[in-house]
Design a protein around this motif. Structure first.
Motif, PDB file in Angstrom:
ATOM      1  N   UNK A  56       0.920  -1.016  -0.136  1.00 18.47           N
ATOM      2  CA  UNK A  56       0.205  -0.022  -0.080  1.00 18.47           C
ATOM      3  C   UNK A  56       1.187   1.063   0.020  1.00 18.47           C
ATOM      4  N   UNK A  57       0.214   2.586  -0.203  1.00 19.40           N
ATOM      5  CA  UNK A  57       1.214   3.688  -0.196  1.00 19.40           C
ATOM      6  C   UNK A  57       1.926   3.785   1.075  1.00 19.40           C
ATOM      7  N   UNK A  58       1.667   3.538   2.147  1.00 21.83           N
ATOM      8  CA  UNK A  58       2.140   3.615   3.423  1.00 21.83           C
ATOM      9  C   UNK A  58       2.727   2.325   4.022  1.00 21.83           C
ATOM     10  N   UNK A  59       2.971   1.195   3.264  1.00 20.74           N
ATOM     11  CA  UNK A  59       3.404  -0.044   3.562  1.00 20.74           C
ATOM     12  C   UNK A  59       4.845   0.183   4.415  1.00 20.74           C
ATOM     13  N   UNK A  60       5.538   1.240   3.794  1.00 22.11           N
ATOM     14  CA  UNK A  60       6.994   1.279   4.244  1.00 22.11           C
ATOM     15  C   UNK A  60       7.101   1.703   5.869  1.00 22.11           C
ATOM     16  N   UNK A  61       5.814   2.338   6.510  1.00 24.79           N
ATOM     17  CA  UNK A  61       5.873   2.832   7.863  1.00 24.79           C
ATOM     18  C   UNK A  61       6.014   1.725   8.527  1.00 24.79           C
ATOM     19  N   UNK A  62       5.266   0.371   8.192  1.00 27.24           N
ATOM     20  CA  UNK A  62       5.343  -0.678   9.101  1.00 27.24           C
ATOM     21  C   UNK A  62       6.528  -1.575   8.921  1.00 27.24           C
ATOM     22  N   UNK A  63       7.589  -1.252   8.137  1.00 31.38           N
ATOM     23  CA  UNK A  63       8.766  -2.028   7.884  1.00 31.38           C
ATOM     24  C   UNK A  63       9.936  -1.389   8.856  1.00 31.38           C
ATOM     25  N   UNK A  65      12.795  -1.961   8.249  1.00 31.98           N
ATOM     26  CA  UNK A  65      13.918  -1.156   7.541  1.00 31.98           C
ATOM     27  C   UNK A  65      14.010   0.150   7.300  1.00 31.98           C
ATOM     28  N   UNK A  66      12.833   0.660   6.963  1.00 29.71           N
ATOM     29  CA  UNK A  66      12.653   2.226   6.735  1.00 29.71           C
ATOM     30  C   UNK A  66      13.066   2.830   7.959  1.00 29.71           C
ATOM     31  N   UNK A  67      12.576   2.470   9.354  1.00 26.68           N
ATOM     32  CA  UNK A  67      12.984   2.993  10.524  1.00 26.68           C
ATOM     33  C   UNK A  67      14.680   3.123  10.716  1.00 26.68           C
ATOM     34  N   UNK A  68      15.174   1.897  10.500  1.00 26.92           N
ATOM     35  CA  UNK A  68      16.480   1.643  10.672  1.00 26.92           C
ATOM     36  C   UNK A  68      17.328   2.750   9.917  1.00 26.92           C
ATOM     37  N   UNK A  69      17.011   2.742   8.556  1.00 25.75           N
ATOM     38  CA  UNK A  69      17.719   3.194   7.513  1.00 25.75           C
ATOM     39  C   UNK A  69      17.682   4.965   7.867  1.00 25.75           C
ATOM     40  N   UNK A  70      16.467   5.317   8.307  1.00 23.98           N
ATOM     41  CA  UNK A  70      16.046   6.721   8.596  1.00 23.98           C
ATOM     42  C   UNK A  70      16.904   7.007   9.784  1.00 23.98           C
ATOM     43  N   UNK A  71      17.094   6.140  10.838  1.00 22.64           N
ATOM     44  CA  UNK A  71      17.913   6.609  11.766  1.00 22.64           C
ATOM     45  C   UNK A  71      19.518   6.505  11.559  1.00 22.64           C
ATOM     46  N   UNK A  72      19.904   5.564  10.967  1.00 18.66           N
ATOM     47  CA  UNK A  72      21.216   5.468  10.445  1.00 18.66           C
ATOM     48  C   UNK A  72      21.509   6.727   9.610  1.00 18.66           C
ATOM     49  N   UNK A 352      12.945  15.798   6.502  1.00 18.39           N
ATOM     50  CA  UNK A 352      12.463  14.476   6.993  1.00 18.39           C
ATOM     51  C   UNK A 352      11.283  14.087   6.474  1.00 18.39           C
ATOM     52  N   UNK A 353      10.354  15.063   5.860  1.00 13.19           N
ATOM     53  CA  UNK A 353       9.295  14.836   5.298  1.00 13.19           C
ATOM     54  C   UNK A 353       9.501  14.083   3.891  1.00 13.19           C
ATOM     55  N   UNK A 354      10.625  14.771   3.112  1.00 11.27           N
ATOM     56  CA  UNK A 354      10.982  14.222   1.993  1.00 11.27           C
ATOM     57  C   UNK A 354      11.362  12.848   2.068  1.00 11.27           C
ATOM     58  N   UNK A 355      11.967  12.341   3.319  1.00  9.58           N
ATOM     59  CA  UNK A 355      12.242  11.083   3.311  1.00  9.58           C
ATOM     60  C   UNK A 355      11.333  10.274   3.453  1.00  9.58           C
ATOM     61  N   UNK A 356      10.244  10.610   3.725  1.00  5.87           N
ATOM     62  CA  UNK A 356       9.095   9.488   3.979  1.00  5.87           C
ATOM     63  C   UNK A 356       8.378   9.747   2.525  1.00  5.87           C
ATOM     64  N   UNK A 357       8.271  10.620   1.876  1.00  4.94           N
ATOM     65  CA  UNK A 357       8.007  10.778   0.651  1.00  4.94           C
ATOM     66  C   UNK A 357       8.656   9.892  -0.348  1.00  4.94           C
ATOM     67  N   UNK A 358       9.833   9.895  -0.174  1.00  8.47           N
ATOM     68  CA  UNK A 358      10.662   8.965  -0.977  1.00  8.47           C
ATOM     69  C   UNK A 358      10.566   7.510  -0.633  1.00  8.47           C
ATOM     70  N   UNK A 359       9.731   7.064   0.278  1.00 10.34           N
ATOM     71  CA  UNK A 359       9.423   5.461   0.585  1.00 10.34           C
ATOM     72  C   UNK A 359       8.005   5.469   0.164  1.00 10.34           C
ATOM     73  N   UNK A 361       4.793   4.017  -1.049  1.00 16.91           N
ATOM     74  CA  UNK A 361       4.315   3.033  -2.195  1.00 16.91           C
ATOM     75  C   UNK A 361       5.636   1.717  -2.234  1.00 16.91           C
ATOM     76  N   UNK A 362       6.757   2.262  -1.352  1.00 15.58           N
ATOM     77  CA  UNK A 362       7.560   0.793  -1.163  1.00 15.58           C
ATOM     78  C   UNK A 362       7.349  -0.070  -0.151  1.00 15.58           C
ATOM     79  N   UNK A 363       7.790  -1.329  -0.156  1.00 12.20           N
ATOM     80  CA  UNK A 363       7.719  -2.076   0.726  1.00 12.20           C
ATOM     81  C   UNK A 363       8.900  -3.350   0.794  1.00 12.20           C
ATOM     82  N   UNK A 364       8.860  -3.694   1.992  1.00 10.92           N
ATOM     83  CA  UNK A 364       9.953  -5.145   2.084  1.00 10.92           C
ATOM     84  C   UNK A 364      11.348  -4.551   1.512  1.00 10.92           C
ATOM     85  N   UNK A 365      11.777  -5.499   0.835  1.00  3.95           N
ATOM     86  CA  UNK A 365      13.330  -5.519   0.386  1.00  3.95           C
ATOM     87  C   UNK A 365      13.524  -4.432  -1.065  1.00  3.95           C
TER      88      UNK A 365
END
Length: 414
Positions: A56-63, A65-72, A352-359, A361-365
């Motif tokens: 889904x459009x916001x699938x990345x929020x539940x992953x 990986x996204x939060x790890x790479x955002x923090x890194x 930071x909003x741009x980071x969320x927009x960047x992801x 529609x993306x999910x998983x790997x």
């Protein structure tokens, strides 16, 4: 009904870059890279393993990986600002030796990661890498050294505002080279996310211009801007090359070879261009502390950035760096006695909003999958944060589930 056991697939292309020939059975507990006995990756168990979660459009929020790479990404941004702060403190002490500062860092990087590489491969196999692939790593190190060198020259001649504006060119270089050379195809949301981040950086620069904190008058704006453009170009190439290398080779090998070749390249440049500055520099306890801090920050940065390249991309790493100005002011509040303009928090939120927009529609790997490694990532190394490692883990889980179901059916039939 039992889950069918997936069939063993054959890699679609021979593995040329995975390990030095005769590398043996390598397994790295530091970054967990592994190869088979003939120097090639073991094939994945399934040729068609795909992302299974519903997209889904916001699938990345539940992953995770996204939060790890955002923090890194933000950790890298803070480390980048921290080494700049130590440089400013060194300049306050009367010690402005940028080339030699970088030389010390590359030397430490070389000592740490080359030692790890030799302990993993053995000295003869390490020499084999130097002979066979040394020219590739030399070019990579050359780009990295020149990126660091020319950005220092840029700040000597032009304003900080001008240099930062031209550094957006690094993002353009990364996206362009990744598209045409590595075959990366960007989703329109990724492009939009990059543009939103750049817009946030524009707000930061506007704030600097309003408050007059853009570095004052340029002594030679044209020359300084040219140096900044060269720096951004070298950085862009270096970032893409490193992303390619760390997905095909163990991190300790790539970073070790970078440190090895860069020590020689940067050492020669420092001796030629920075010798007089070294001789006239101030040396005291404060300078020693700042030099150690500068070196530690850069070593941590270079040890962490490969993980962002694996989990995300060089493009994402570069947009993460756009928050550096904000973190610089936060650090400067306590160290350099700066103040926060009201536009800074707005700019930070936009980036930071741009980071969320960047992801979106993306999910998983998805971004961890590298197109140059093949459909099943068979051309890549199995290491921390690589798509191949997680595909292997998913296949292993499927295999174990299939065996458990088959065992259960067998007991029921008996």
């Amino acid at each position: 009904m039992a889950t069918p056991e997936p069939e063993l697939s054959t890699p679609k292309s021979p593995q040329h870059d995975a390990a030095p020939s005769g590398a043996g059975n390598l397994h790295d507990d530091y970054y967990s890279e592994s190869f088979t006995a003939n120097g090639e990756q073991a094939p994945l168990m399934s040729d068609d393993l795909e992302i299974t979660e519903k997209k889904s459009l916001f699938s990345f929020i539940r992953t995770k990986d996204f939060w790890i790479v955002l923090v890194l990404g933000q950790a890298l941004s803070i480390l980048n600002v921290s080494d700049s702060t130590f440089s400013a403190l060194l300049a306050r002490e009367g010690t402005s030796i940028p080339a030699f500062q970088t030389f010390f860092f590359y030397a430490v990087l070389n000592i740490i990661f080359t030692s790890v590489t030799i302990s993993k491969y053995g000295f003869k196999r390490w020499l084999h890498i130097v002979r066979q692939d040394g020219w590739k790593y030399f070019l990579f190190a050359f780009c990295d050294v020149q990126g660091n060198y020319f950005v220092i020259l840029a700040f000597r001649y032009t304003t900080i505002l001008s240099a930062q504006l031209i550094n957006f060119w690094a993002i353009v270089v990364v996206v362009t080279v990744s598209y045409f050379v590595l075959g990366v195809r960007y989703h329109y949301m990724q492009i939009l996310g990059i543009l939103v981040c750049i817009g946030g950086m524009g707000v930061l620069m506007g704030s600097d211009h309003i408050t007059g904190s853009n570095g004052g008058q340029a002594t030679d704006a044209v020359l300084g801007d040219l140096f900044a453009l060269l720096s951004a170009t070298f950085y862009g190439f270096s970032n893409v090359v490193e992303e390619y290398f760390v997905t095909k080779r163990p991190v300790y090998e790539v970073v070790g070879q970078l440190g090895f070749w860069a020590t020689f390249i940067n050492g020669i440049q420092a001796y030629i261009f920075d010798r007089s500055s070294f001789e006239s520099a101030t040396w005291n306890g404060h300078v020693a502390t700042y030099m150690v801090g500068y070196t530690v920050c850069l070593v941590l940065f270079y040890a962490t950035v490969p993980l962002v390249y694996r989990l995300a991309s060089a493009a994402f790493m570069n947009i993460s760096m756009l928050t550096s100005n904000f973190w610089g002011v936060i650090i400067g509040l306590h160290v350099l006695h700066l103040h926060v303009h009201w536009m800074y928090p707005i700019a930070f939120l936009l980036i930071i909003l741009g980071h969320f927009v960047y992801y979106l529609g993306q999910a998983g790997l998805e971004e961890a999958r590298k197109p140059w490694l093949g459909h099943d990532q068979e051309g890549g190394v199995s290491g921390l944060f690589t798509a191949r490692r997680r595909l292997e883990q998913a296949n292993a889980a499927q295999h174990d589930d299939g065996e458990e179901d088959a065992s259960l059916l067998g007991r029921q039939h008996s």
